[in-house]
Design an enzyme around this catalytic site. Sequence first.
Site, PDB file in Angstrom:
ATOM      1  N   GLY A 500       0.815  -1.208   0.000  1.00  0.00           N
ATOM      2  CA  GLY A 500       0.000   0.000   0.000  1.00  0.00           C
ATOM      3  C   GLY A 500       0.847   1.256   0.000  1.00  0.00           C
ATOM      4  N   GLY A 502       0.474   5.341   1.166  1.00  0.00           N
ATOM      5  CA  GLY A 502      -0.350   6.296   1.883  1.00  0.00           C
ATOM      6  C   GLY A 502       0.051   7.726   1.627  1.00  0.00           C
ATOM      7  CB  SER A 503      -1.049  10.838   3.303  1.00  0.00           C
ATOM      8  OG  SER A 503      -2.411  10.544   3.185  1.00  0.00           O
ATOM      9  CG  PHE A 504       2.601  11.975   5.240  1.00  0.00           C
ATOM     10  CD1 PHE A 504       3.033  13.173   4.713  1.00  0.00           C
ATOM     11  CD2 PHE A 504       1.392  11.950   5.914  1.00  0.00           C
ATOM     12  CE1 PHE A 504       2.296  14.325   4.865  1.00  0.00           C
ATOM     13  CE2 PHE A 504       0.650  13.098   6.073  1.00  0.00           C
ATOM     14  CZ  PHE A 504       1.097  14.303   5.542  1.00  0.00           C
ATOM     15  N   GLY A 505       3.930   7.938   2.874  1.00  0.00           N
ATOM     16  CA  GLY A 505       4.894   6.864   2.714  1.00  0.00           C
ATOM     17  C   GLY A 505       4.278   5.604   2.160  1.00  0.00           C
ATOM     18  CB  VAL A 507       2.252  -0.010   4.058  1.00  0.00           C
ATOM     19  CG1 VAL A 507       2.160  -1.111   5.111  1.00  0.00           C
ATOM     20  CG2 VAL A 507       1.780   1.313   4.645  1.00  0.00           C
ATOM     21  CE  LYS A 522       2.391   5.928   7.525  1.00  0.00           C
ATOM     22  NZ  LYS A 522       1.324   6.592   8.319  1.00  0.00           N
ATOM     23  CG  ASP A 625      -6.523  10.811   6.747  1.00  0.00           C
ATOM     24  OD1 ASP A 625      -5.487  10.296   6.275  1.00  0.00           O
ATOM     25  OD2 ASP A 625      -7.478  11.186   6.033  1.00  0.00           O
TER      26      ASP A 625
END
Length: 801
Positions: A500, A502-505, A507, A522, A625
């Site tokens: 996956g 995400g917004s800042f990195g 996974v 993450k 969030d």
Amino acid sequence: MKPLKPKIFSMSHVYSQFLLLFSLSLISLLPIPTTRAQTNQTDKMALLKFKESITNDPHGVVGSWNDSTHFCSWVGVTCGRKHQRVTALKLEGTDLGGPISPFIGNLSFLRSIMLRNNSLSGHIPQEVGRLFRLQLFLLWNNTLSGEIPTSLGNCSQLRIIDLSANLLTGPIPMEFGSLINLQELYLERNILTGGLPTSLGNISWLVIFSVAINSLEGAIPHEIGHLERLSMFEIGLNNLSGIIPYSLYNISSMTILSIPANQLSGNLPRYIGITLSKLQFLEYGLNKLSGSIPESLSNISGLQTIDLAGNNFMGSVPTNLGNLRELSILGLGHNNLGHNSQKDWDFLNSLINCSKLEYLGLRVNNFGGNLPKAVGNLSHQLMRLELNSNNIHGSIPAEITSLRNLLSLDLRNNSLTDLHLPLCSTGGSKRVKKHVLKLRIIVICLVLFFFLLAASFAIFWIRKSKRKTSTFSAFEGLLQVSYRRILEATGGLSPNNLIGVGSFGSVYKGTFDSEERVVAVKVLNLQRKGATKSFLAECNALKRVKHRNLVKVLTCCSSVDYNGNDFKALVFEFMVNGSLEKWIHPEPGENHSLDFLQRLNVSIDVASALQYLHRECEQPIVHCDLKPSNVLLDSALVAHVSDFGLARLLSTSNQVSEGKSSTIGLKGSVGYAAPEYGIGGEASKEGDVYSFGILLLEIFTGKRPTEEMFMDDFNLHSYVKVALAEKLLQVIDPILALEGIEEQNGETSSYQTQLSRNIQKCILSVLEVGLTCSKESPEERMKIEDATRRLQMIKRTFLLE
């Protein structure tokens, strides 16, 4: 003195005027044809005004009202034979939308208003108070709002009022105390506030009183005990408090006494089983009741449900409950029952006589000793047995395998040893040896795991003490691992392990070789603006929390990579079923979905996590969030809220978010962020509730809030609100619509009847919670603890029906 003559003249004048008025009154009582025509015309005009206010008539019901037929022959209209006056208006389940016209108050002969299961909106007009002949007033399952009109207290002939499953607000009118002929009052599933009026004790004919799932407060008035004919008393899922009045236990006609999920206190009287001899359902779960469980309960031969879970009951479970031959549910979990001794199980032998028992909940108590063999003699109808979080010792008796219909057995958090169950007929001994070997390996790995963690922490501490870092406070309480170990666990951050972004990195799936534990790693993209602050926020949040519905952080890494660049990562438990996103929006070809109960369980899990963050943490936390991709599902489909990259800590004094531990300027994702965030509003609990409301609507409709159909002021909230008023089955996820399909004569029933009534009712209730949570105004949104309780109540209703 005044002259006598004028006085005599004056009295004679008054007398003559009285005779004249009396004569005119007699004349007015004579039948005049034109008078009847005018009153009939009044009824017709009132019906046309009712038609005029209807904005949605998909089946053309009121559209057929025209001059081609007499109004007494119009669909849904019933007239009296003698005077041709409208006596009943019956338009149930016709999907009518729009407000109820105040001209309905001109139908002065009306005895029945039956408008249930429609999409009527707006306020209930005060003019209904003119209908002094009214006996039935049924508006169940609409979208009516505003307060209940106090003028209803004028309708003294009312027998049944059903205003449930609407959006009504305000108090229960004290004027209802004037309805001395009222027999049934249904107000459940609204947003009513205030207390229970003491005047309700005047309704001596009242048999059914249901106000469950509202926001009522205050105490139960002792005047309720005056209702000698009361059979059903349902007030669950409110905010009622105080001691339950003993007068309630003197109503010998009571069959359903349901008060779960409130703040009520007090004891159960010893004589409850004598005075309430007709009781069938005793539902007191999730309150603050205390004392012992009365032995007299065994006298209530027809008792089917005893739910006392989530209270402070203590002592022993009565040993005579076996007299309750109709008992199917016995919920005693989350109390202080038992004395940590073998005698705690004395009641179990008695329960063997309860041949209809389907659920036995004893979790989170003080039951001790060994689990007796008698557990295997319990009802073969038993489907759920909860014994977790007690002090049970020894082995699990093999006799438990006799419970052939058992679907769920929970024995966690006890001091049980191995399972002494019968061996399989083939290769049994080898399997046992292999099982023992695995246990030994696991124990050795765990020891090595903790040793390595301790060593890693020691090395980290030594290194960290030699250099200053502004981020140290964020890692207090979190063990750290090296960059090298992260690489080894993830195959060098291989794209094959990427699960996956995400917004800042990103996974990655990883495995720590020392303990062979699968984890989710993450890795922060530190080139992204705000990523470091996101990492700090997540660390600050996660090190403070511990809840079964929050993702568990195992360790972290703050180091440098082999090129000398800063590297930061968090290591979490791995959730084998991934995110909620893929379950409610599966990709083409993916063959997995969630049924209604699974979606409801996920919703309750998420609500419970938010309630913990908002209400139960030492320092409240706002997630900021919440969305499907940030809700992860484990192997049992239990939901865990994750991704605290935008989380903010709240000051316990003023509930203002602490910017220094948050990501400034970012407060959620498009479609899920509260509208006030768009104009610079502070992060708040109400903002999280809004996101939860949108998430709830998405779970049950299958619609993303970011779909192209939503633009400008038309969003997921308004889509559900409008579509719900038209037809429930057009709103919900098509996958849910396939549940409960009935077959008749070998053919499936129509789309209208595919969903069972129970599921339809429960889905409607869930969507109502979602709509209330996602209101535009923060002040009008439901508190997360109220949302949690409502969803739990909906689940109870679904399971019991």
